[in-house]
Design a protein around this motif. Structure first.
Motif, PDB file in Angstrom:
ATOM      1  N   UNK A  26       0.831  -1.314   0.116  1.00 42.67           N
ATOM      2  CA  UNK A  26      -0.049  -0.101  -0.021  1.00 42.67           C
ATOM      3  C   UNK A  26       0.828   1.549   0.056  1.00 42.67           C
ATOM      4  N   UNK A  27       2.122   1.154   0.168  1.00 45.05           N
ATOM      5  CA  UNK A  27       2.987   2.422  -0.103  1.00 45.05           C
ATOM      6  C   UNK A  27       3.243   2.983   1.328  1.00 45.05           C
ATOM      7  N   UNK A  28       2.844   2.111   2.394  1.00 47.02           N
ATOM      8  CA  UNK A  28       3.098   2.928   3.848  1.00 47.02           C
ATOM      9  C   UNK A  28       4.697   2.361   4.278  1.00 47.02           C
ATOM     10  N   UNK A  29       5.550   3.488   4.119  1.00 51.19           N
ATOM     11  CA  UNK A  29       6.935   3.136   4.435  1.00 51.19           C
ATOM     12  C   UNK A  29       7.420   3.654   5.959  1.00 51.19           C
ATOM     13  N   UNK A  30       6.382   4.165   6.807  1.00 48.90           N
ATOM     14  CA  UNK A  30       6.735   4.713   7.941  1.00 48.90           C
ATOM     15  C   UNK A  30       7.308   3.535   8.939  1.00 48.90           C
ATOM     16  N   UNK A  31       8.454   3.605   9.448  1.00 44.33           N
ATOM     17  CA  UNK A  31       8.963   2.681  10.511  1.00 44.33           C
ATOM     18  C   UNK A  31       8.309   2.435  11.554  1.00 44.33           C
ATOM     19  N   UNK A  32       7.839   3.463  12.003  1.00 45.66           N
ATOM     20  CA  UNK A  32       6.984   3.334  13.258  1.00 45.66           C
ATOM     21  C   UNK A  32       5.735   2.511  13.200  1.00 45.66           C
ATOM     22  N   UNK A  33       5.027   2.774  12.020  1.00 50.36           N
ATOM     23  CA  UNK A  33       4.079   1.785  11.662  1.00 50.36           C
ATOM     24  C   UNK A  33       4.135   0.314  11.771  1.00 50.36           C
ATOM     25  N   UNK A  34       5.616   0.032  10.930  1.00 45.42           N
ATOM     26  CA  UNK A  34       5.738  -1.245  10.869  1.00 45.42           C
ATOM     27  C   UNK A  34       6.146  -1.804  12.218  1.00 45.42           C
ATOM     28  N   UNK A  35       6.744  -1.056  13.040  1.00 48.09           N
ATOM     29  CA  UNK A  35       7.111  -1.364  14.419  1.00 48.09           C
ATOM     30  C   UNK A  35       5.867  -1.789  15.264  1.00 48.09           C
ATOM     31  N   UNK A  36       4.820  -0.819  15.209  1.00 48.79           N
ATOM     32  CA  UNK A  36       3.686  -1.170  15.925  1.00 48.79           C
ATOM     33  C   UNK A  36       2.931  -2.285  15.403  1.00 48.79           C
ATOM     34  N   UNK A  37       2.732  -2.524  14.348  1.00 45.14           N
ATOM     35  CA  UNK A  37       2.305  -3.643  13.947  1.00 45.14           C
ATOM     36  C   UNK A  37       2.896  -4.972  14.167  1.00 45.14           C
ATOM     37  N   UNK A  38       4.256  -5.038  14.279  1.00 48.10           N
ATOM     38  CA  UNK A  38       4.936  -5.985  15.021  1.00 48.10           C
ATOM     39  C   UNK A  38       4.873  -6.190  16.336  1.00 48.10           C
ATOM     40  N   UNK A  39       4.529  -5.198  17.186  1.00 49.11           N
ATOM     41  CA  UNK A  39       4.447  -5.298  18.680  1.00 49.11           C
ATOM     42  C   UNK A  39       3.074  -5.676  19.048  1.00 49.11           C
ATOM     43  N   UNK A  40       2.063  -6.154  17.899  1.00 47.12           N
ATOM     44  CA  UNK A  40       0.831  -6.566  18.392  1.00 47.12           C
ATOM     45  C   UNK A  40      -0.285  -5.549  18.429  1.00 47.12           C
ATOM     46  N   UNK A  41       0.091  -4.343  17.755  1.00 43.74           N
ATOM     47  CA  UNK A  41      -0.941  -3.518  17.933  1.00 43.74           C
ATOM     48  C   UNK A  41      -1.790  -3.250  16.625  1.00 43.74           C
ATOM     49  N   UNK A  42      -3.182  -2.918  16.687  1.00 42.98           N
ATOM     50  CA  UNK A  42      -3.817  -2.582  15.537  1.00 42.98           C
ATOM     51  C   UNK A  42      -3.417  -1.493  14.856  1.00 42.98           C
ATOM     52  N   UNK A  43      -2.934  -1.494  13.604  1.00 42.05           N
ATOM     53  CA  UNK A  43      -2.628  -0.146  12.881  1.00 42.05           C
ATOM     54  C   UNK A  43      -4.082   0.463  12.146  1.00 42.05           C
ATOM     55  N   UNK A  44      -4.271   1.599  12.506  1.00 42.29           N
ATOM     56  CA  UNK A  44      -5.340   2.233  11.872  1.00 42.29           C
ATOM     57  C   UNK A  44      -5.182   3.601  11.246  1.00 42.29           C
ATOM     58  N   UNK A  45      -5.961   4.025   9.937  1.00 41.46           N
ATOM     59  CA  UNK A  45      -5.620   5.159   9.526  1.00 41.46           C
ATOM     60  C   UNK A  45      -6.653   5.956   9.796  1.00 41.46           C
ATOM     61  N   UNK A  46      -7.827   5.482  10.441  1.00 41.52           N
ATOM     62  CA  UNK A  46      -8.818   6.183  10.830  1.00 41.52           C
ATOM     63  C   UNK A  46      -9.079   6.554  12.122  1.00 41.52           C
ATOM     64  N   UNK A  47      -8.987   7.860  12.411  1.00 42.68           N
ATOM     65  CA  UNK A  47      -8.677   8.486  13.754  1.00 42.68           C
ATOM     66  C   UNK A  47     -10.207   8.321  14.683  1.00 42.68           C
ATOM     67  N   UNK A  48     -10.988   8.227  13.723  1.00 42.34           N
ATOM     68  CA  UNK A  48     -12.587   7.879  14.522  1.00 42.34           C
ATOM     69  C   UNK A  48     -12.502   6.402  15.206  1.00 42.34           C
ATOM     70  N   UNK A  49     -11.804   5.663  14.909  1.00 39.04           N
ATOM     71  CA  UNK A  49     -11.951   4.226  15.394  1.00 39.04           C
ATOM     72  C   UNK A  49     -11.181   4.029  16.799  1.00 39.04           C
TER      73      UNK A  49
END
Length: 954
Positions: A676-699
């Motif tokens: 999807x073209x998301x190259x943010x290292x913090x996002x990749x790290x959060x996903x690996x740490x067991x968090x749910x990555x969201x693009x929608x602030x309302x969730x």
């Protein structure tokens, strides 16, 4: 005593003789008139033959039965239906009450003593030589006399045993099977032998098998349910044969029991609209009988026919003019022997009459022959068999009379011109001093100004698009009327040209009666092409600006939402095998209930899930209240507009895109972020740490988590929703990471890994795959993938992002080619007539020592001059309607946008973009390539040397 009859008979004999002597010119004009007649006559024959009579329609729907009974599925409450039995609604209005649903015991409503034949329909994935094919399964005793006419047996016989089926010819072709083959269904191992093939006359491309009642659907449903999969939907109808049939009154009595009836008697003699209670209810009417739509269709047809006749008259008129000029000595002799001007006009008009009658006969006969020969092709294209070959003599006669009328109209101007010549001028061959009309250009100028004003008024003031079209048409006719004068203006440029083009331009100006109609014909064709291409190019530019990609460029996706993702591994392998894959990301979805449940739930033992939006994050405008609906009407327009512009909860989310799953929740890994073209290292790290990555602030709630609710009791959830309460269910709270910025996620609003989902107590099943590609797959690779996916038999949702695709490109090219052909044809006709008309001048040039190439170059420049004048005038005339229509659309869109913004209803506050784009490539091709091509073609087909002849004695 000589009467008008004898005069016209003699005139027709002379015209027939002249037409036979000038076979080339006559054949050319005959073909121009006959081709449209052939097309319209063939269209009439096809339309009438494909339109079934009520008796034919009844035979195909009912066979030999008197009626077909169906359950309206309204729990037996009284209903109203239309005479065709296609539409129905309960008699009672259920605005504030639950809508009645439930089956009705249809057999109890069938009159006693009737013979009944059950017709049951379902669908199943049947095994084929290629894999699986979703097929309609029908249980109807086709050998029963009551069913005769519904199916047409093509080969073999009707099924008689429980292990026998017959299949449609289209199914056999698509499946690779044949009569004698064996088939079965997925999750159902019982074999069936194909004993015959048939077709449905109304649906030739139907994939259907037929067997005796009870042989397939019931055991197949049990096998599917035993495998834990949803049962196929089934519909049952009853073919009823009763003494006396079913009148409209009988149908209404049966409607009172909640059953719809398709009656043969009603189809043959339908009631008036005033006798149909359904049409008297508010919001219901007989839309099939629309006088406005019929009038619009007739007006469109009349416009097309009128323009076609105008085009033919413009092209054929010069041919009659040259014919009359070459016969001027003969016409002079008629005058010298006491013939009046009316006799001269009659002779020339008879030429149009003779050609018109010959064209009418030729076109009509060819239309009948071609329609008969092409009937199988036409039936295949229309996907239905003709009824009786329906020939309407009066309609064909009316179409043929158009040919006669066109021939007469094309000969009127040459007839009047020939009758005005003196006997001396006709006998000596001198043309005298000819002056073009000074009134016609003034009339044309007035029509041009009036049409332009009407078009401008329609585009800037009025809301009627028809005014733009009418004004543009009037302006174009004005330009046509001004053509002789405009040709004269073009002639003033000849003083700067070399010999051959100067001679060609002088000849065109001196013979405006021949040149002007050809130029006008080119003008009309080019103007229409320029108008359509300009409008389409502008729409294409608007579509490109508004285009929103569903995936990153070059990314493909393939999803399977049914049967618990059973075919997902095969789909992933097919995509990997056929596409140039760079990165592949496998994804899953959350499943609630037993294995194989669809994502939307609803089946027994199946639930659904919701991604919770905290109440504090809901937009106040769209928050649901206890009575349902939304709360937007509680706010003033100013409050709504302020929320749309300032409140982040009400703005359009950047994560909007194609539908993937409920709440946009996807189960996957970091490869999906890469695709999807998301190259943010913090996002990749959060996903690996067991968090749910969201693009929608309302969730994301106040605790920094996303809630996922599993709903197992669908009925209780629906009741709670109707009461405005949250649906009961187990909520799993997962720590969340909000991707910074307004990063576009193409519908993926939340992403978690399979391990995170398992830890949160969520069950998952395979859903599909995302892949990024090294390059866009070519047509062959796409076809191979489609073929592999078709063998699976599952409903695979595929998507490939290739950027904005111009759907109008081939249309623009086709229109340019059409205009070019018409231009070259008209210019060629004018050139051929000019050569025939100026043969004496060409022989004089040869006699005084002009080189052979002069004849060829002169012919080429004559053709190029006509094409160039027509293209230049047509291009200018065609821009007016396109610009007018675009201005009208822009004004409507801006008004709609301003109204929405003022009332606070629009979430997209971007002003509309309505560009006006002139297709310079098309115009360049028309302005340069077409005249040049016409000139070169004319030069190539012209002989360099002509026979020398002694000058005729005068």
């Amino acid at each position: 005593m000589k009467t008008w009859f004898h005069s016209w008979r003699a005139a027709i004999r002379i015209a027939r003789r002249d037409a036979w002597r000038s076979k080339g010119r006559s054949a050319l004009v005959l073909a121009m008139i006959a081709l449209p007649i052939l097309g319209v006559s063939a269209l009439d024959l096809t339309y009438r033959s494909s339109g079934l009579s009520p008796a034919e329609r009844a035979d195909r729907q009912l066979g030999a039965a008197d009626a077909r009974f169906r359950d309206a599925d309204v729990n037996g409450v009284p209903i109203y239906q239309d005479p065709a039995g296609e539409t129905h609604t309960p008699v009672k209005d259920y605005e504030n009450e639950p809508w009645p649903t439930g089956p009705t015991d249809v057999p109890r409503t069938i009159p006693a003593g009737s013979s009944v034949l059950t017709d049951t329909m379902a669908s199943a994935k049947l095994t084929t030589t290629h894999g699986l094919l979703m097929t309609e399964v029908r249980e109807l005793k086709a050998s029963d006399p009551v069913a005769r006419g519904i199916m047409t047996l093509l080969q073999g016989r009707f099924p008689e045993k429980a292990d026998e089926v017959m299949a449609t010819s289209h199914f056999l072709e698509a499946s690779g099977l044949s009569v004698g083959s064996t088939l079965s269904a997925r999750n159902f191992d019982r074999p069936y032998r194909i004993v015959g093939s048939y077709e449905l006359p109304d649906t030739l491309d139907a994939d259907q098998i037929n067997t005796v009642p009870g042989a397939f659907i019931a055991p197949y449903t049990k096998a599917v349910e035993k495998a834990g999969l949803p049962a196929p939907g089934t519909s049952v109808s009853y073919l009823v044969r009763a003494s006396g049939g079913f009148t409209w009154n009988s149908v209404q009595k049966i409607n009172a029991k909640g059953v719809t009836v398709v009656s043969r008697a009603v189809m043959l003699d339908p009631p008036a609209d005033s006798e149909v209670p359904l049409y008297q209810k508010d919001g219901w009417s007989n839309y099939d009988a629309s006088p406005g739509a019929d009038a619009a269709a007739l007006a469109s047809l009349a416009t097309v026919v009128g323009l076609a006749m105008l085009e033919i008259c413009l092209l054929a008129g010069p041919a009659f003019a040259v014919g009359a000029r070459r016969s001027r000595r003969q016409l002079g002799l008629v005058g010298a022997n006491g013939g009046a001007r009316s006799h001269i006009r009659a002779i020339v008009l008879s030429g149009g009459l003779v050609i018109g009658v010959a064209a009418a006969v030729t076109g009509t006969v060819l239309a009948v022959i071609l329609t008969l020969l092409l009937q199988p092709v036409l039936e295949s294209t229309m996907n239905q068999r003709f009824g009786a070959f329906d020939v309407r003599p009066l309609e064909l006669l009316g179409i043929a009379l158009l040919a006669v009328l066109t021939g007469l109209l094309a000969a009127i101007v040459p007839a009047v011109t020939a009758s005005r010549q003196t006997v001396l001028a006709s006998l000596t061959g001198r043309r005298g001093v000819r002056r073009s009309s000074r009134v016609l250009p003034l009339i044309g100028l007035a029509a041009l100004l009036l049409g332009g004003a009407v078009a401008l008024f329609g585009s800037m003031v009025s809301e009627q698009v028809a005014l733009v079209a009418a004004g543009s048409a009037l302006a174009e006719l004005g330009v046509v009327a001004m053509t002789p004068a405009l040709v004269g203006l073009f002639g003033r440029t000849g003083r700067w040209l070399p010999l051959s083009p100067r001679l060609a331009l002088r000849d065109a100006v001196r013979n405006r009666g021949r040149t002007a109609p050809a130029v006008a014909a080119v003008l009309a064709a080019v103007a229409g092409t320029v108008a359509v291409t300009t409008y389409m190019a502008s729409r294409e530019a608007q579509g490109r600006a508004e285009y929103e990609a569903s995936l990153p460029y070059g990314v493909a996706s393939a999803f399977v939402q049914e049967e618990g993702g059973r075919d997902v591994p095969a789909v992933r392998d097919a995509v990997q095998r056929n596409f140039p894959v760079d990165v592949r990301a496998d994804v899953e979805r959350v499943s609630v209930g037993k294995p194989g449940c669809p994502p939307w739930g609803g089946d027994p033992g199946c639930g659904r899930y919701e991604v919770i939006v905290p109440p504090a994050n809901e937009c106040p405008m769209y928050a649901s209240g206890p009575s349902g609906g939304d709360a937007s009407e509680k706010f003033t327009p100013e409050q709504r507009r302020k929320m749309l512009t300032e409140d982040w909860r009400c703005k359009t989310s950047a994560s909007n895109g194609m539908y993937i799953s409920d709440g946009g929740l996807v189960i996957g890994d970091a490869k999906l972020l890469q695709v999807l073209g998301v190259d943010d290292p913090a996002t990749v790290k959060a996903l690996a740490e067991g968090k749910i990555v969201t693009f929608n602030r309302a969730l994301v709630d106040t605790k920094g988590a996303v809630g996922i609710k599993q709903i197992t009791d669908i009925a209780a959830a629906d009741k709670a929703s109707e009461a405005g309460r949250p649906a009961p269910g187990k909520v799993s709270s997962v720590p969340a990471y909000l991707v910074p910025g307004e990063k576009k996620s193409y519908g993926v609003q939340a992403l978690m890994t399979p391990a995170t989902a398992k830890a949160a107590g969520l069950s998952t099943v395979p859903m599909g795959v995302y892949v990024s590609t090294d390059r866009l797959p070519d047509s062959e690779q796409r076809q191979k993938l489609d073929g592999d996916l078709a063998k699976l038999g599952s409903n695979v949702e595929t998507q490939l992002e290739e950027g904005y695709v111009n759907d109008y490109g081939i249309i623009l090219l086709s229109l340019a080619i059409f205009a070019g052909l018409v231009t070259i044809g008209a210019a060629g006709i004018a050139t051929g007539l000019a050569q025939a008309d100026a043969e004496a001048d060409l022989k004089t040039l040869a006699a005084v020592g002009a080189p052979p190439r002069v004849r060829r170059t002169l012919s080429g420049f004559q053709c190029g001059v006509v094409a160039a004048m027509g293209v230049v005038l047509g291009s200018a005339a065609g821009l007016l309607p396109a610009i007018g229509l675009r201005l009208t659309e822009e004004r409507d869109l801006i008004r709609f946008y301003e109204q929405n913004v003022a009332e606070g209803w629009s979430g997209d506050l971007t002003p509309p973009h309505v560009p006006i784009v002139i297709p310079w490539e098309t115009l360049a091709g028309l302005l340069v390539a077409v005249p040049l091509g016409a000139a070169l073609l004319a030069a190539l087909v012209t002989r360099s040397r002509g026979a020398l002849a002694r000058r005729a004695a005068t």
